[in-house]
Design a protein around this motif. Structure first.
Motif, PDB file in Angstrom:
ATOM      1  N   CYS A 151     -32.217  53.840  27.584  1.00  0.00           N
ATOM      2  CA  CYS A 151     -33.471  54.231  26.936  1.00  0.00           C
ATOM      3  C   CYS A 151     -34.190  52.965  26.509  1.00  0.00           C
ATOM      4  O   CYS A 151     -33.671  52.187  25.688  1.00  0.00           O
ATOM      5  CB  CYS A 151     -33.164  55.119  25.732  1.00  0.00           C
ATOM      6  SG  CYS A 151     -34.634  55.787  24.911  1.00  0.00           S
ATOM      7  N   GLN A 152     -35.354  52.751  27.042  1.00  0.00           N
ATOM      8  CA  GLN A 152     -36.174  51.591  26.716  1.00  0.00           C
ATOM      9  C   GLN A 152     -37.307  52.030  25.799  1.00  0.00           C
ATOM     10  O   GLN A 152     -38.231  52.726  26.185  1.00  0.00           O
ATOM     11  CB  GLN A 152     -36.751  50.979  28.004  1.00  0.00           C
ATOM     12  CG  GLN A 152     -37.608  49.753  27.794  1.00  0.00           C
ATOM     13  CD  GLN A 152     -36.822  48.568  27.218  1.00  0.00           C
ATOM     14  OE1 GLN A 152     -35.661  48.354  27.598  1.00  0.00           O
ATOM     15  NE2 GLN A 152     -37.420  47.834  26.307  1.00  0.00           N
ATOM     16  N   GLU A 156     -37.050  47.910  21.260  1.00  0.00           N
ATOM     17  CA  GLU A 156     -35.763  47.497  21.800  1.00  0.00           C
ATOM     18  C   GLU A 156     -35.241  48.576  22.731  1.00  0.00           C
ATOM     19  O   GLU A 156     -35.790  49.686  22.794  1.00  0.00           O
ATOM     20  CB  GLU A 156     -34.771  47.226  20.669  1.00  0.00           C
ATOM     21  CG  GLU A 156     -34.616  48.403  19.714  1.00  0.00           C
ATOM     22  CD  GLU A 156     -33.734  48.094  18.527  1.00  0.00           C
ATOM     23  OE1 GLU A 156     -33.085  47.033  18.554  1.00  0.00           O
ATOM     24  OE2 GLU A 156     -33.674  48.918  17.592  1.00  0.00           O
ATOM     25  N   SER A 157     -34.177  48.280  23.416  1.00  0.00           N
ATOM     26  CA  SER A 157     -33.547  49.209  24.352  1.00  0.00           C
ATOM     27  C   SER A 157     -32.152  49.528  23.866  1.00  0.00           C
ATOM     28  O   SER A 157     -31.500  48.731  23.206  1.00  0.00           O
ATOM     29  CB  SER A 157     -33.493  48.611  25.754  1.00  0.00           C
ATOM     30  OG  SER A 157     -32.704  47.442  25.750  1.00  0.00           O
ATOM     31  N   CYS A 170     -38.153  58.064  25.226  1.00  0.00           N
ATOM     32  CA  CYS A 170     -37.633  56.885  24.537  1.00  0.00           C
ATOM     33  C   CYS A 170     -38.650  56.272  23.587  1.00  0.00           C
ATOM     34  O   CYS A 170     -38.266  55.562  22.647  1.00  0.00           O
ATOM     35  CB  CYS A 170     -37.191  55.842  25.570  1.00  0.00           C
ATOM     36  SG  CYS A 170     -35.754  56.371  26.551  1.00  0.00           S
TER      37      CYS A 170
END
Length: 319
Positions: A151-152, A156-157, A170
């Motif tokens: 999930c980006q 942040e991811s 996301c």
């Protein structure tokens, strides 16, 4: 025909007949019946749409169908109360009670669905196409199977655990806090992310229908409350029948075997001297002098004694 006067003006000038109270009562009941039937159709529509919206996804708990069930039952009792003559007041009272509970429930559904659910939905990522749909195939059951997907987010991811058949966004997921206290970011049990947009529209429609049901329920309850205490008007007889009834009530019919009472003048014990015997000539002349129009002598009753009609005979012994 007089010039300047048309048949339309003559019909317009004619006085309109005033409807009777029974006709007014029938018209009022007919209009109330149409109102209650409309309330019943609206409640059934709310039930159908609410159940359909609730079963589209497991992530949202829509409560709009609860008010429809109560209002539908109350409207059904109202239709029975308006159509039936027996136990009408009891049925209308029960309908008013259920409609009152339905009105409160519809207001609760408007607050829950229209404020808490719709405000928690952000459709901007859905419309921009930034949401993803995950499915593991037809061989897996999404209730028991979880998968970690990348999930980006905007900052942040991270990785996100989702079930099969889930549309997730996301951009609405907070990777640092794990999505806690954020907007609704995943929709479980949908077939595509476009179905979430249609679900958003259905929730809006359901909220508006509950608002209409709230207003219409108040109006229906007020109308049924004004009808439940009204009584059906009886048909009043005409004047001639009333006069005949009063005449029969006031007239005194004495049978032949009734005891003889003195008349108002107190001269004789018999009600009339000319009922069984013919008065003498002098008496008849004296009465004809006092009265302008002679009275027709009544016929003897069918049960008159026969000895009153026989000639008078002196009792004694013959030599």
């Amino acid at each position: 025909m007089t010039p300047g006067i048309t048949p339309e003006t003559t019909e317009r000038d004619k006085p309109k007949e005033t409807p009777s109270p029974a006709d007014l009562m029938k018209r009022r009941r007919r209009k109330s019946l149409w109102l209650v039937v409309g309330m019943l159709c609206l409640a059934l529509l709310v039930v159908a749409l609410g159940i359909y919206t609730t079963t589209r996804t497991e992530s949202l708990s829509v409560t709009g169908y609860a008010s429809g069930i109560i209002l539908a039952f109350g409207s059904f009792l109202g239709v029975l109360g308006l159509c039936l003559d027996e136990n009408r007041k009891q049925l209308l009272i029960a309908a008013i009670v259920f409609l009152s509970f339905g009105i409160l429930t519809s207001f609760f559904c408007v607050v829950v669905d229209g404020v808490f659910i719709l405000l928690s939905l952000d459709t901007r990522p859905l419309r921009a196409g930034r949401c993803q749909f995950y499915t593991s195939g037809n061989g897996y059951i999404y209730e028991n199977y979880y998968a970690s997907v990348p999930c980006q987010g905007l900052v942040e991811s991270c990785s996100l655990k989702v079930r099969s058949g889930t549309c997730y966004c996301c951009d609405l997921y907070d990777c640092a806090n794990g999505g806690y206290m954020n907007n609704q970011y995943e929709f479980v049990g949908v077939r595509s992310c476009q179905e979430v947009l249609s679900l958003y529209i259905l929730i809006w429609v359901l909220t508006l229908l509950n608002l209409v049901a709230f207003i219409l329920g108040i109006l229906t309850t007020a109308v049924l409350g004004s009808i439940k205490d009204m009584k059906s008007h009886t048909v009043i007889p005409n004047g001639s029948s009333q006069l005949s009834i009063l005449h029969l009530r006031d007239s005194t019919i004495l049978p032949p075997t009734a005891p003889l009472l003195p008349d108002t003048a107190g001269h004789s014990l018999y009600p009339s001297t000319s009922m069984y015997f013919t008065p003498p000539a002098g008496t008849e002349a004296h009465q004809s002098g006092r009265l302008d129009t002679p009275r027709p002598e009544p016929l003897p009753p069918p049960f008159a004694p026969l000895y009153s009609l026989l000639p008078y005979k002196t009792q004694g012994f013959s030599v």
